[in-house]
Design a protein around this motif. Structure first.
Motif, PDB file in Angstrom:
ATOM      1  N   SER A  52       0.842  -1.187   0.000  1.00 43.01           N
ATOM      2  CA  SER A  52       0.000   0.000   0.000  1.00 43.01           C
ATOM      3  C   SER A  52       0.884   1.246   0.000  1.00 43.01           C
ATOM      4  O   SER A  52       0.865   2.046   0.937  1.00 43.01           O
ATOM      5  N   PRO A  53       1.694   1.448  -1.041  1.00 46.68           N
ATOM      6  CA  PRO A  53       2.656   2.557  -1.053  1.00 46.68           C
ATOM      7  C   PRO A  53       1.965   3.918  -1.097  1.00 46.68           C
ATOM      8  O   PRO A  53       0.940   4.077  -1.754  1.00 46.68           O
ATOM      9  N   ASN A  54       2.574   4.895  -0.424  1.00 51.14           N
ATOM     10  CA  ASN A  54       1.959   6.215  -0.303  1.00 51.14           C
ATOM     11  C   ASN A  54       2.796   7.357  -0.866  1.00 51.14           C
ATOM     12  O   ASN A  54       2.358   8.512  -0.815  1.00 51.14           O
ATOM     13  N   SER A  55       3.984   7.070  -1.377  1.00 49.47           N
ATOM     14  CA  SER A  55       4.810   8.107  -1.992  1.00 49.47           C
ATOM     15  C   SER A  55       5.260   7.620  -3.359  1.00 49.47           C
ATOM     16  O   SER A  55       5.249   6.409  -3.629  1.00 49.47           O
ATOM     17  N   PRO A  56       5.666   8.533  -4.254  1.00 48.78           N
ATOM     18  CA  PRO A  56       6.203   8.067  -5.542  1.00 48.78           C
ATOM     19  C   PRO A  56       7.392   7.126  -5.373  1.00 48.78           C
ATOM     20  O   PRO A  56       7.537   6.173  -6.146  1.00 48.78           O
ATOM     21  N   TYR A  57       8.236   7.377  -4.372  1.00 49.64           N
ATOM     22  CA  TYR A  57       9.361   6.473  -4.122  1.00 49.64           C
ATOM     23  C   TYR A  57       8.870   5.070  -3.797  1.00 49.64           C
ATOM     24  O   TYR A  57       9.281   4.087  -4.429  1.00 49.64           O
ATOM     25  N   SER A  58       7.986   4.947  -2.794  1.00 51.92           N
ATOM     26  CA  SER A  58       7.553   3.613  -2.380  1.00 51.92           C
ATOM     27  C   SER A  58       6.724   2.933  -3.472  1.00 51.92           C
ATOM     28  O   SER A  58       6.781   1.709  -3.623  1.00 51.92           O
ATOM     29  N   ALA A  59       5.988   3.722  -4.254  1.00 52.75           N
ATOM     30  CA  ALA A  59       5.240   3.135  -5.369  1.00 52.75           C
ATOM     31  C   ALA A  59       6.181   2.562  -6.417  1.00 52.75           C
ATOM     32  O   ALA A  59       5.936   1.476  -6.976  1.00 52.75           O
ATOM     33  N   SER A  60       7.278   3.269  -6.679  1.00 51.23           N
ATOM     34  CA  SER A  60       8.234   2.764  -7.671  1.00 51.23           C
ATOM     35  C   SER A  60       8.936   1.509  -7.168  1.00 51.23           C
ATOM     36  O   SER A  60       9.207   0.588  -7.948  1.00 51.23           O
ATOM     37  N   LYS A  61       9.238   1.452  -5.875  1.00 56.66           N
ATOM     38  CA  LYS A  61       9.860   0.247  -5.321  1.00 56.66           C
ATOM     39  C   LYS A  61       8.863  -0.915  -5.309  1.00 56.66           C
ATOM     40  O   LYS A  61       9.241  -2.062  -5.569  1.00 56.66           O
ATOM     41  N   ALA A  62       7.611  -0.636  -5.003  1.00 58.46           N
ATOM     42  CA  ALA A  62       6.595  -1.690  -5.028  1.00 58.46           C
ATOM     43  C   ALA A  62       6.482  -2.285  -6.430  1.00 58.46           C
ATOM     44  O   ALA A  62       6.399  -3.505  -6.608  1.00 58.46           O
ATOM     45  N   ALA A  63       6.493  -1.412  -7.440  1.00 60.05           N
ATOM     46  CA  ALA A  63       6.405  -1.889  -8.819  1.00 60.05           C
ATOM     47  C   ALA A  63       7.606  -2.780  -9.158  1.00 60.05           C
ATOM     48  O   ALA A  63       7.458  -3.836  -9.788  1.00 60.05           O
ATOM     49  N   SER A  64       8.801  -2.369  -8.727  1.00 58.60           N
ATOM     50  CA  SER A  64       9.987  -3.181  -9.020  1.00 58.60           C
ATOM     51  C   SER A  64       9.899  -4.533  -8.322  1.00 58.60           C
ATOM     52  O   SER A  64      10.284  -5.559  -8.895  1.00 58.60           O
ATOM     53  N   ASP A  65       9.387  -4.563  -7.094  1.00 62.00           N
ATOM     54  CA  ASP A  65       9.202  -5.823  -6.376  1.00 62.00           C
ATOM     55  C   ASP A  65       8.287  -6.762  -7.154  1.00 62.00           C
ATOM     56  O   ASP A  65       8.545  -7.968  -7.265  1.00 62.00           O
ATOM     57  N   HIS A  66       7.214  -6.212  -7.689  1.00 65.50           N
ATOM     58  CA  HIS A  66       6.258  -7.040  -8.429  1.00 65.50           C
ATOM     59  C   HIS A  66       6.892  -7.612  -9.690  1.00 65.50           C
ATOM     60  O   HIS A  66       6.609  -8.767 -10.067  1.00 65.50           O
ATOM     61  N   PHE A  67       7.725  -6.832 -10.359  1.00 67.34           N
ATOM     62  CA  PHE A  67       8.389  -7.351 -11.553  1.00 67.34           C
ATOM     63  C   PHE A  67       9.394  -8.442 -11.206  1.00 67.34           C
ATOM     64  O   PHE A  67       9.547  -9.416 -11.950  1.00 67.34           O
ATOM     65  N   VAL A  68      10.081  -8.293 -10.076  1.00 64.21           N
ATOM     66  CA  VAL A  68      10.997  -9.354  -9.636  1.00 64.21           C
ATOM     67  C   VAL A  68      10.216 -10.648  -9.431  1.00 64.21           C
ATOM     68  O   VAL A  68      10.627 -11.726  -9.883  1.00 64.21           O
ATOM     69  N   ARG A  69       9.091 -10.551  -8.762  1.00 62.86           N
ATOM     70  CA  ARG A  69       8.248 -11.727  -8.539  1.00 62.86           C
ATOM     71  C   ARG A  69       7.768 -12.309  -9.880  1.00 62.86           C
ATOM     72  O   ARG A  69       7.764 -13.536 -10.079  1.00 62.86           O
ATOM     73  N   ALA A  70       7.392 -11.435 -10.803  1.00 60.80           N
ATOM     74  CA  ALA A  70       6.893 -11.896 -12.100  1.00 60.80           C
ATOM     75  C   ALA A  70       7.969 -12.645 -12.884  1.00 60.80           C
ATOM     76  O   ALA A  70       7.688 -13.649 -13.564  1.00 60.80           O
ATOM     77  N   TYR A  71       9.206 -12.173 -12.806  1.00 60.09           N
ATOM     78  CA  TYR A  71      10.282 -12.846 -13.540  1.00 60.09           C
ATOM     79  C   TYR A  71      10.625 -14.203 -12.926  1.00 60.09           C
ATOM     80  O   TYR A  71      11.114 -15.099 -13.616  1.00 60.09           O
ATOM     81  N   LEU A  72      10.368 -14.356 -11.639  1.00 58.67           N
ATOM     82  CA  LEU A  72      10.506 -15.682 -11.033  1.00 58.67           C
ATOM     83  C   LEU A  72       9.427 -16.620 -11.561  1.00 58.67           C
ATOM     84  O   LEU A  72       9.719 -17.716 -12.060  1.00 58.67           O
ATOM     85  N   HIS A  73       8.184 -16.195 -11.471  1.00 59.31           N
ATOM     86  CA  HIS A  73       7.068 -17.099 -11.761  1.00 59.31           C
ATOM     87  C   HIS A  73       6.846 -17.295 -13.260  1.00 59.31           C
ATOM     88  O   HIS A  73       6.380 -18.364 -13.679  1.00 59.31           O
ATOM     89  N   THR A  74       7.177 -16.291 -14.068  1.00 63.28           N
ATOM     90  CA  THR A  74       6.974 -16.418 -15.511  1.00 63.28           C
ATOM     91  C   THR A  74       8.160 -17.075 -16.209  1.00 63.28           C
ATOM     92  O   THR A  74       7.985 -17.937 -17.077  1.00 63.28           O
ATOM     93  N   TYR A  75       9.368 -16.674 -15.803  1.00 63.09           N
ATOM     94  CA  TYR A  75      10.560 -17.103 -16.543  1.00 63.09           C
ATOM     95  C   TYR A  75      11.493 -18.011 -15.741  1.00 63.09           C
ATOM     96  O   TYR A  75      12.464 -18.531 -16.291  1.00 63.09           O
ATOM     97  N   GLY A  76      11.219 -18.180 -14.473  1.00 58.46           N
ATOM     98  CA  GLY A  76      12.071 -19.051 -13.673  1.00 58.46           C
ATOM     99  C   GLY A  76      13.379 -18.429 -13.225  1.00 58.46           C
ATOM    100  O   GLY A  76      14.305 -19.152 -12.821  1.00 58.46           O
ATOM    101  N   VAL A  77      13.491 -17.093 -13.271  1.00 60.04           N
ATOM    102  CA  VAL A  77      14.695 -16.447 -12.753  1.00 60.04           C
ATOM    103  C   VAL A  77      14.738 -16.676 -11.239  1.00 60.04           C
ATOM    104  O   VAL A  77      13.774 -16.378 -10.534  1.00 60.04           O
ATOM    105  N   PRO A  78      15.823 -17.221 -10.701  1.00 63.19           N
ATOM    106  CA  PRO A  78      15.880 -17.562  -9.276  1.00 63.19           C
ATOM    107  C   PRO A  78      16.091 -16.322  -8.405  1.00 63.19           C
ATOM    108  O   PRO A  78      17.219 -15.929  -8.108  1.00 63.19           O
ATOM    109  N   THR A  79      14.998 -15.709  -7.997  1.00 67.37           N
ATOM    110  CA  THR A  79      15.053 -14.439  -7.282  1.00 67.37           C
ATOM    111  C   THR A  79      14.878 -14.615  -5.779  1.00 67.37           C
ATOM    112  O   THR A  79      14.243 -15.560  -5.300  1.00 67.37           O
TER     113      THR A  79
END
Length: 351
Positions: free
Chosen positions: A153-180
């Motif tokens: 539940s990010p409340n600043s542009p900084y935390s929103a950008s970090k939240a988005a990066s976290d989600h992409f890290v998770r996506a690359y694990l589950h979609t492509y098998g990158v060991p994150t």
């Protein structure tokens, strides 16, 4: 000896990780850092060319990242690279989107292709560790703790950008098998921190007799984590963490901002009894609160303790005293940052 590609390794936390890795002598470090205002080569050990290579560049430069991966064949990547100052994100959010979101995605895409082409056992052993923040979870009330399952539940542009990066890290694990792997840490403090952040800013202003600005009523609460403890936690996760897992890293030290400032003031009063402007608490000045200022963060670090055996070692009073002493004893580093000499321009910080 393993090879680790560290991104953002000239920043505050990244440089601590690099210094520790070099001191242990267990890994060669390839350090990719854009050397923006907060990236400081002065924070890195000197004359260590056989163990450390500093490459000036952007994680969003796909061709550069691709060439570094091909040349150095890293066994792991630790991604510290990020814009991280909330006030700057409020003034200019798009730079945070570009680095923290787009840059991380481009880095992940190159890592995906690199990992896909590795042979065993290197492919199975490879790890990508993404360093994030507790700010992605938003703001807590007076009770409760952030856990690894707390909804974002990010409340600043900084935390929103970090939240988005976290989600992409998770996506690359589950979609492509990158060991994150992922860590979400609380507020860090310690030596070599850029003077725009609360603790070094207060230390330097107090030493110089300048106002000590406190947002709002000063009762915003953070969990403070000594930077060496944080880097030890990252080392532990890299060594023992389970692929796909996230580990919250905290200092078990909730403090209101006003208490932080008073502790620093009292420490400086004791260490520098000859200051003409003592007591330093007389310099405290309350300023208008920043937009979207989260009221309280607090980390539940029981998962990393119970599963990996890590706990913070530094208590807060000793950590603050060590930090104050470091800034007092390293005036050359401070002067080069305040003057802009470390990157060839004047920044006018410290006041």
């Amino acid at each position: 000896m393993s090879t680790i590609l560290v991104t953002g390794g000239a920043g505050f936390i990244g440089s601590c990780f690099v210094r520790r890795a070099i001191a242990r002598g267990t890994a060669r470090i390839v350090n990719l850092d854009k050397l923006t205002y907060a990236g400081n080569p002065d924070s890195l050990p000197q004359d260590i060319a056989t163990k450390h290579t500093l490459v000036v560049g952007d994680i969003g430069d796909s061709s550069l990242v691709r060439s570094l991966l091909a040349e150095h064949q890293p066994d792991a990547i630790v991604n510290f690279a990020a814009e991280s100052h909330v006030d700057r994100s409020i003034d200019g959010p798009m730079e945070f989107v570009q680095t923290n979101v787009v840059g991380t995605c481009r880095l992940l895409e190159e890592v995906r292709q690199y990992h896909a082409n590795l042979l065993q056992p290197a492919k199975e052993d490879f790890r990508f560790l993404h360093v994030s923040t507790d700010e992605v979870y938003g703001s807590l009330g007076d009770t409760g703790l952030f856990t690894e399952t707390t909804p974002y539940s990010p409340n600043s542009p900084y935390s929103a950008s970090k939240a988005a990066s976290d989600h992409f890290v998770r996506a690359y694990l589950h979609t492509y098998g990158v060991p994150t792997l992922m860590t979400n840490c609380s507020n860090n403090y310690g030596p070599y921190q850029f003077p725009e952040k609360l603790i070094p800013l207060v230390i330097l202003n107090a030493l110089e007799g300048k106002p000590l600005p406190i947002y709002g009523d000063g009762l915003n609460v953070r969990d403070w984590l000594y930077v060496d403890d944080h880097c030890e936690a990252i080392e532990t996760v890299l060594d023992k963490g389970v692929i796909g897992e996230c580990y919250n890293v905290g200092g078990n030290n909730e403090q209101a901002n006003i208490n932080i400032v008073r502790t620093i003031c009292q420490t400086i009063d004791r260490l520098k009894p000859d200051l003409t402007h003592r007591p330093c608490e007389s310099l405290i000045t309350y300023v208008t609160d920043r937009p979207g200022h989260d009221r309280r963060y607090a980390i539940d670090a029981s998962k990393i303790r119970d599963e990996l055996g890590w706990e913070p070692k530094q208590n807060f009073q000793d950590g603050i005293e060590a930090t104050v002493k470091w800034y007092m004893e390293n005036s050359d580093w401070v002067q080069r940052v305040q003057s802009g000499e470390y990157r060839g321009e004047r920044l006018g910080l410290g006041g």
